[in-house]
Scaffold this active site. Structure first.
Site, PDB file in Angstrom:
ATOM      1  N   TYR A   1      30.152  32.904  22.797  1.00 27.97           N
ATOM      2  CA  TYR A   1      28.763  33.178  22.217  1.00 27.97           C
ATOM      3  C   TYR A   1      28.517  32.240  21.105  1.00 27.97           C
ATOM      4  O   TYR A   1      27.513  31.522  21.022  1.00 27.97           O
ATOM      5  CB  TYR A   1      28.780  34.603  21.370  1.00 27.97           C
TER       6      TYR A   1
ATOM      7  N   GLU B   1      34.948  35.421  40.938  1.00 27.36           N
ATOM      8  CA  GLU B   1      34.859  33.897  40.623  1.00 27.36           C
ATOM      9  C   GLU B   1      36.176  33.424  40.151  1.00 27.36           C
ATOM     10  O   GLU B   1      36.356  32.133  40.092  1.00 27.36           O
ATOM     11  CB  GLU B   1      33.634  33.762  39.353  1.00 27.36           C
TER      12      GLU B   1
ATOM     13  N   ASN C   1      18.581  39.013  28.349  1.00 26.21           N
ATOM     14  CA  ASN C   1      18.375  38.237  29.702  1.00 26.21           C
ATOM     15  C   ASN C   1      17.580  38.993  30.859  1.00 26.21           C
ATOM     16  O   ASN C   1      18.169  40.051  31.310  1.00 26.21           O
ATOM     17  CB  ASN C   1      19.931  37.754  30.104  1.00 26.21           C
TER      18      ASN C   1
ATOM     19  N   CYS D   1      24.914  35.257  32.464  1.00 23.74           N
ATOM     20  CA  CYS D   1      25.211  35.913  31.341  1.00 23.74           C
ATOM     21  C   CYS D   1      26.610  36.542  31.319  1.00 23.74           C
ATOM     22  O   CYS D   1      27.168  36.701  30.233  1.00 23.74           O
ATOM     23  CB  CYS D   1      24.343  36.762  30.927  1.00 23.74           C
ATOM     24  N   HIS D   2      27.075  36.775  32.783  1.00 26.50           N
ATOM     25  CA  HIS D   2      28.402  37.409  32.534  1.00 26.50           C
ATOM     26  C   HIS D   2      29.455  36.283  32.547  1.00 26.50           C
ATOM     27  O   HIS D   2      30.704  36.758  32.271  1.00 26.50           O
ATOM     28  CB  HIS D   2      28.719  37.893  33.980  1.00 26.50           C
TER      29      HIS D   2
END
Length: 167
Positions: free
Chosen positions: A103, A161, A126, A134-135
């Site tokens: 952040y 991912e 979002n 945003c993850h």
DNA sequence: AAGTATCCATTTA
DNA sequence: TAAATGGATACTT
């Protein structure tokens, strides 16, 4: 709203004249998707949104859910956000798959080095999760932070991912 | 004026 | 080493 069936449930997409404006997680949680109480958009309204957009959104969502790179990004309409929020969301789109940012780093990137908490607030606002990733935003030392759709979603998306994180 | 999906330093167990 | 605490911080409603 246009329902999008995926391997992880029924997502809901809302379009404006400019592009995809909102994407909502399956309401019944990650496992089940009940379309019972979903009010579908009228046929006339659905006809106005280009099928290419819908196809691109469906494909892009599937890519993220599978942990792969997005092949075709549909037009996004984030004009509903404030100036600051739009800057944060644009900055998030530059985070590549498999990588993360904190952040605080995001705050610096938009020229507000101490605005980490405000960035967190913008993340929560979002309107298009998954496509605006945003993850991939974590707290300072690799810890998870929060997620509007539920932390289990964030964990699952990052795992797919190949990203490592704390907890 | 209150509410955050923060961050850092410091304290406490 | 980990959890808890408090202050500083920027933006939104």
């Amino acid at each position: 709203m246009i329902p999008l069936q995926t391997s992880d449930g029924l997502f809901l997409a809302s379009f404006s004249e400019r592009g995809l404006a909102r994407l909502e997680f399956p309401t019944a949680g990650p496992a089940g998707a009940d379309s019972a109480h979903v009010v579908p958009q009228t046929a006339a309204a659905v006809l106005r949104v280009p099928t290419a957009w819908i196809r691109a959104v469906r494909s892009a969502v599937a890519c993220v859910l599978a942990g792969r790179d997005i092949e075709e990004m549909p037009p996004l309409d984030i004009s509903a956000g404030t100036e600051f929020q739009q800057q944060v969301w644009e900055a998030m789109r530059t985070i590549p798959r498999g990588k993360t940012r904190s952040y605080g780093e995001l705050a610096s990137q938009v020229g507000r080095p101490r605005g980490a908490q405000a960035v967190g607030q913008a993340c929560g606002a979002n309107p298009i999760p998954l496509l605006i990733p945003c993850h991939r935003v974590l707290a300072a030392h690799g810890k998870l932070g929060g997620f509007s759709g539920g932390l289990d979603w964030k964990r699952r998306l990052l795992e797919r991912e190949g990203t490592s994180f704390l907890f």
